[in-house]
Design a protein around this motif. Sequence first.
Motif, PDB file in Angstrom:
ATOM      1  N   SER A  68       6.515  -3.139   3.658  1.00 10.60           N
ATOM      2  CA  SER A  68       6.482  -3.913   2.413  1.00 10.60           C
ATOM      3  C   SER A  68       6.141  -2.963   1.261  1.00 10.60           C
ATOM      4  CB  SER A  68       5.434  -5.029   2.500  1.00 10.60           C
ATOM      5  OG  SER A  68       4.126  -4.474   2.457  1.00 10.60           O
ATOM      6  N   VAL A  69       6.369  -3.419   0.049  1.00  8.49           N
ATOM      7  CA  VAL A  69       6.049  -2.618  -1.132  1.00  8.49           C
ATOM      8  C   VAL A  69       4.549  -2.313  -1.151  1.00  8.49           C
ATOM      9  CG1 VAL A  69       6.002  -2.611  -3.663  1.00  8.49           C
ATOM     10  CG2 VAL A  69       8.011  -3.484  -2.454  1.00  8.49           C
ATOM     11  N   ASP A  70       3.718  -3.311  -0.821  1.00 12.32           N
ATOM     12  CA  ASP A  70       2.268  -3.099  -0.794  1.00 12.32           C
ATOM     13  C   ASP A  70       1.881  -2.027   0.231  1.00 12.32           C
ATOM     14  OD1 ASP A  70       1.796  -4.963  -2.779  1.00 12.32           O
ATOM     15  OD2 ASP A  70       1.280  -6.571  -1.377  1.00 12.32           O
ATOM     16  N   GLU A  71       2.505  -2.076   1.417  1.00 10.24           N
ATOM     17  CA  GLU A  71       2.217  -1.076   2.451  1.00 10.24           C
ATOM     18  C   GLU A  71       2.636   0.317   1.988  1.00 10.24           C
ATOM     19  OE1 GLU A  71       2.610  -3.727   6.542  1.00 10.24           O
ATOM     20  OE2 GLU A  71       4.422  -2.875   5.646  1.00 10.24           O
ATOM     21  N   LEU A  72       3.829   0.414   1.409  1.00  8.92           N
ATOM     22  CA  LEU A  72       4.306   1.720   0.931  1.00  8.92           C
ATOM     23  C   LEU A  72       3.380   2.278  -0.147  1.00  8.92           C
ATOM     24  CD1 LEU A  72       8.159   1.073   0.751  1.00  8.92           C
ATOM     25  CD2 LEU A  72       6.960   2.596   2.339  1.00  8.92           C
ATOM     26  N   ASP A  73       2.960   1.421  -1.077  1.00  8.70           N
ATOM     27  CA  ASP A  73       2.062   1.861  -2.146  1.00  8.70           C
ATOM     28  C   ASP A  73       0.708   2.275  -1.589  1.00  8.70           C
ATOM     29  OD1 ASP A  73       4.010   1.393  -4.050  1.00  8.70           O
ATOM     30  OD2 ASP A  73       3.177  -0.540  -4.685  1.00  8.70           O
ATOM     31  N   HIS A  74       0.191   1.492  -0.654  1.00  7.07           N
ATOM     32  CA  HIS A  74      -1.146   1.764  -0.120  1.00  7.07           C
ATOM     33  C   HIS A  74      -1.155   2.989   0.795  1.00  7.07           C
ATOM     34  CE1 HIS A  74      -5.287   0.710   0.772  1.00  7.07           C
ATOM     35  NE2 HIS A  74      -5.038   1.066   2.025  1.00  7.07           N
ATOM     36  N   LEU A  75      -0.176   3.067   1.682  1.00  5.97           N
ATOM     37  CA  LEU A  75      -0.139   4.178   2.636  1.00  5.97           C
ATOM     38  C   LEU A  75       0.276   5.482   1.965  1.00  5.97           C
ATOM     39  CD1 LEU A  75       1.538   2.354   5.637  1.00  5.97           C
ATOM     40  CD2 LEU A  75      -0.864   3.021   5.443  1.00  5.97           C
TER      41      LEU A  75
END
Length: 150
Positions: A68-75
């Motif tokens: 997800s966009v959130d996962e990509l941003d966070h990781l």
Amino acid sequence: MFDVLVYLYETYWRPDACPDHAQLTRKLSAVGFETDEIQEALSWLDGLSGVAESHHGQQGELSLRVYSVDELDHLGEPSVGFISFLESAGVLPPPMREMVIDRAMAIPGAPMDLEDLKIIVLMVFWSLGEEPDALILDELFVAPEDRLIH
């Protein structure tokens, strides 16, 4: 928090060898860890044991993990690349990958530092009572600039 996790990995080798939270808190305090980082690490480990119980099953051969966009941003790109590397090397099966992602998402701040992600991977193996093979341990512990090329 990550220093506490590494200490637990090096000291206990298996999660079932750890004492209960109260005794472990006293031992970690005696070694010199701050109360806040001990509580944060123990809470994170509780989350790890919870996620270990919920991630089972198989992934089909042709399945693809879409972040997800959130996962990509966070990781962050380096961490996603490292997870992909471990998967392609055949050492991080999909249920363990999901555990790594879940526990990485539980860490505040973005993007995730690659060295912190490596500790998370190590703790996922530890929580399942599995030891990564020597090449993966080398990848998790040795900085690229410190590697000897033969």
